[in-house]
Write a protein that holds these residues in place. Structure first.
Motif, PDB file in Angstrom:
ATOM      1  N   GLY A 286       0.790  -0.995   0.052  1.00 60.26           N
ATOM      2  CA  GLY A 286      -0.094   0.132   0.069  1.00 60.26           C
ATOM      3  C   GLY A 286       0.954   1.321   0.155  1.00 60.26           C
ATOM      4  O   GLY A 286       0.472   2.246  -0.618  1.00 60.26           O
ATOM      5  N   LEU A 287       1.941   1.146   0.548  1.00 57.54           N
ATOM      6  CA  LEU A 287       2.679   2.493   0.803  1.00 57.54           C
ATOM      7  C   LEU A 287       3.710   2.491  -0.224  1.00 57.54           C
ATOM      8  O   LEU A 287       4.152   3.537  -0.692  1.00 57.54           O
ATOM      9  N   LEU A 288       4.480   1.395  -0.616  1.00 57.15           N
ATOM     10  CA  LEU A 288       5.735   1.462  -1.480  1.00 57.15           C
ATOM     11  C   LEU A 288       5.435   0.882  -3.072  1.00 57.15           C
ATOM     12  O   LEU A 288       6.210   1.058  -3.897  1.00 57.15           O
ATOM     13  N   GLY A 289       4.197   0.467  -3.100  1.00 56.94           N
ATOM     14  CA  GLY A 289       3.625  -0.058  -4.551  1.00 56.94           C
ATOM     15  C   GLY A 289       3.940  -1.520  -4.793  1.00 56.94           C
ATOM     16  O   GLY A 289       4.369  -2.289  -3.883  1.00 56.94           O
ATOM     17  N   THR A 290       3.722  -2.076  -5.865  1.00 57.48           N
ATOM     18  CA  THR A 290       4.043  -3.366  -6.237  1.00 57.48           C
ATOM     19  C   THR A 290       5.258  -3.582  -7.315  1.00 57.48           C
ATOM     20  O   THR A 290       5.292  -4.474  -8.197  1.00 57.48           O
ATOM     21  N   TRP A 291       6.189  -3.051  -6.750  1.00 57.26           N
ATOM     22  CA  TRP A 291       7.355  -3.132  -7.684  1.00 57.26           C
ATOM     23  C   TRP A 291       8.264  -4.585  -7.188  1.00 57.26           C
ATOM     24  O   TRP A 291       8.007  -5.141  -6.111  1.00 57.26           O
ATOM     25  N   GLY A 292       9.145  -4.858  -8.058  1.00 57.23           N
ATOM     26  CA  GLY A 292      10.159  -6.112  -7.673  1.00 57.23           C
ATOM     27  C   GLY A 292       9.373  -7.455  -8.160  1.00 57.23           C
ATOM     28  O   GLY A 292       8.132  -7.316  -8.586  1.00 57.23           O
ATOM     29  N   PRO A 293      10.012  -8.505  -7.741  1.00 58.67           N
ATOM     30  CA  PRO A 293       9.429  -9.679  -7.955  1.00 58.67           C
ATOM     31  C   PRO A 293       8.304 -10.066  -7.115  1.00 58.67           C
ATOM     32  O   PRO A 293       7.885  -9.465  -6.067  1.00 58.67           O
ATOM     33  N   SER A 294       7.272 -10.863  -7.653  1.00 57.25           N
ATOM     34  CA  SER A 294       6.084 -11.001  -6.994  1.00 57.25           C
ATOM     35  C   SER A 294       5.823 -12.581  -6.946  1.00 57.25           C
ATOM     36  O   SER A 294       6.308 -13.479  -7.733  1.00 57.25           O
ATOM     37  N   LEU A 295       5.145 -13.188  -5.863  1.00 58.25           N
ATOM     38  CA  LEU A 295       4.850 -14.544  -5.558  1.00 58.25           C
ATOM     39  C   LEU A 295       3.498 -14.312  -5.075  1.00 58.25           C
ATOM     40  O   LEU A 295       3.303 -13.549  -3.983  1.00 58.25           O
ATOM     41  N   ALA A 296       2.648 -15.243  -5.571  1.00 59.43           N
ATOM     42  CA  ALA A 296       1.096 -15.331  -5.077  1.00 59.43           C
ATOM     43  C   ALA A 296       0.409 -14.208  -5.015  1.00 59.43           C
ATOM     44  O   ALA A 296      -0.511 -13.715  -4.134  1.00 59.43           O
ATOM     45  N   GLY A 297       0.724 -13.037  -5.905  1.00 55.69           N
ATOM     46  CA  GLY A 297      -0.021 -11.843  -6.049  1.00 55.69           C
ATOM     47  C   GLY A 297       0.742 -10.741  -5.287  1.00 55.69           C
ATOM     48  O   GLY A 297       0.303  -9.806  -5.040  1.00 55.69           O
ATOM     49  N   MET A 298       1.770 -11.055  -4.382  1.00 54.80           N
ATOM     50  CA  MET A 298       2.418 -10.268  -3.415  1.00 54.80           C
ATOM     51  C   MET A 298       3.682  -9.818  -3.965  1.00 54.80           C
ATOM     52  O   MET A 298       4.477 -10.753  -4.414  1.00 54.80           O
ATOM     53  N   ALA A 299       4.089  -8.496  -4.016  1.00 56.29           N
ATOM     54  CA  ALA A 299       5.489  -7.957  -4.306  1.00 56.29           C
ATOM     55  C   ALA A 299       6.403  -8.338  -3.123  1.00 56.29           C
ATOM     56  O   ALA A 299       6.030  -7.906  -1.955  1.00 56.29           O
ATOM     57  N   ILE A 300       7.229  -9.047  -3.487  1.00 52.15           N
ATOM     58  CA  ILE A 300       8.142  -9.618  -2.127  1.00 52.15           C
ATOM     59  C   ILE A 300       9.006  -8.429  -1.252  1.00 52.15           C
ATOM     60  O   ILE A 300       8.807  -8.421  -0.570  1.00 52.15           O
ATOM     61  N   ILE A 301       9.363  -7.601  -2.376  1.00 49.35           N
ATOM     62  CA  ILE A 301      10.379  -6.720  -1.404  1.00 49.35           C
ATOM     63  C   ILE A 301       9.467  -5.646  -0.494  1.00 49.35           C
ATOM     64  O   ILE A 301       9.795  -5.397   0.688  1.00 49.35           O
ATOM     65  N   PRO A 302       8.516  -5.053  -1.269  1.00 49.69           N
ATOM     66  CA  PRO A 302       7.759  -4.226  -0.340  1.00 49.69           C
ATOM     67  C   PRO A 302       6.968  -4.869   0.822  1.00 49.69           C
ATOM     68  O   PRO A 302       7.148  -4.274   1.918  1.00 49.69           O
ATOM     69  N   SER A 303       6.518  -6.127   0.410  1.00 48.64           N
ATOM     70  CA  SER A 303       6.130  -7.076   1.497  1.00 48.64           C
ATOM     71  C   SER A 303       7.029  -7.194   2.804  1.00 48.64           C
ATOM     72  O   SER A 303       6.638  -7.032   3.875  1.00 48.64           O
ATOM     73  N   ILE A 304       8.247  -7.477   2.306  1.00 53.44           N
ATOM     74  CA  ILE A 304       9.188  -7.636   3.430  1.00 53.44           C
ATOM     75  C   ILE A 304       9.287  -6.381   3.995  1.00 53.44           C
ATOM     76  O   ILE A 304       9.519  -6.405   5.516  1.00 53.44           O
ATOM     77  N   ILE A 305       9.681  -5.392   3.527  1.00 53.79           N
ATOM     78  CA  ILE A 305       9.867  -4.174   4.094  1.00 53.79           C
ATOM     79  C   ILE A 305       8.688  -3.630   5.120  1.00 53.79           C
ATOM     80  O   ILE A 305       8.790  -3.485   6.319  1.00 53.79           O
ATOM     81  N   GLY A 306       7.361  -3.955   4.672  1.00 53.79           N
ATOM     82  CA  GLY A 306       6.140  -3.685   5.396  1.00 53.79           C
ATOM     83  C   GLY A 306       6.273  -4.542   6.691  1.00 53.79           C
ATOM     84  O   GLY A 306       5.861  -4.354   7.669  1.00 53.79           O
ATOM     85  N   ALA A 307       6.676  -6.200   6.654  1.00 53.11           N
ATOM     86  CA  ALA A 307       6.547  -7.067   7.564  1.00 53.11           C
ATOM     87  C   ALA A 307       7.631  -6.339   8.497  1.00 53.11           C
ATOM     88  O   ALA A 307       7.374  -6.811   9.721  1.00 53.11           O
ATOM     89  N   ILE A 308       8.850  -6.096   8.210  1.00 57.42           N
ATOM     90  CA  ILE A 308       9.765  -5.759   9.191  1.00 57.42           C
ATOM     91  C   ILE A 308       9.327  -4.571  10.045  1.00 57.42           C
ATOM     92  O   ILE A 308       9.370  -4.440  11.281  1.00 57.42           O
ATOM     93  N   VAL A 309       8.722  -3.657   9.489  1.00 53.31           N
ATOM     94  CA  VAL A 309       7.953  -2.593  10.165  1.00 53.31           C
ATOM     95  C   VAL A 309       7.121  -2.878  11.151  1.00 53.31           C
ATOM     96  O   VAL A 309       7.088  -2.652  12.405  1.00 53.31           O
TER      97      VAL A 309
END
Length: 77
Positions: free
Chosen positions: A40-63
């Motif tokens: 939501g904050l960083l967009g859907t850039w980078g590689p995706s898996l199961a409809g989730m952008a991996i890099i923004p997802s990891i950054i969000g999960a860390i936060v």
């Protein structure tokens, strides 16, 4: 099948974020919430898996894990 992949990816993202101390269910929840917030904050850039952008997802999960860990550690003192 998409829900199962989302749960698996959420668990992996939560584990990468370092939420192991909170348990597997919390890992999945932190991963899914982090993925949602990160994309939501960083967009859907980078590689995706199961409809989730991996890099923004990891950054969000860390936060998410950092914030939850901060509040949990304060409440146990």
């Amino acid at each position: 099948m998409g829900l199962i992949w989302s749960l698996i990816v959420g668990a992996i993202i939560g584990a990468i974020a370092g939420a192991a101390a909170m348990g597997w269910i919390a890992n999945i929840v932190a991963g899914l919430i982090g993925a949602w917030i990160g994309q939501g904050l960083l967009g859907t850039w980078g590689p995706s898996l199961a409809g989730m952008a991996i890099i923004p997802s990891i950054i969000g999960a860390i936060v998410v894990v950092a914030v939850v860990s901060f509040f949990l550690s304060r409440s146990t003192r």
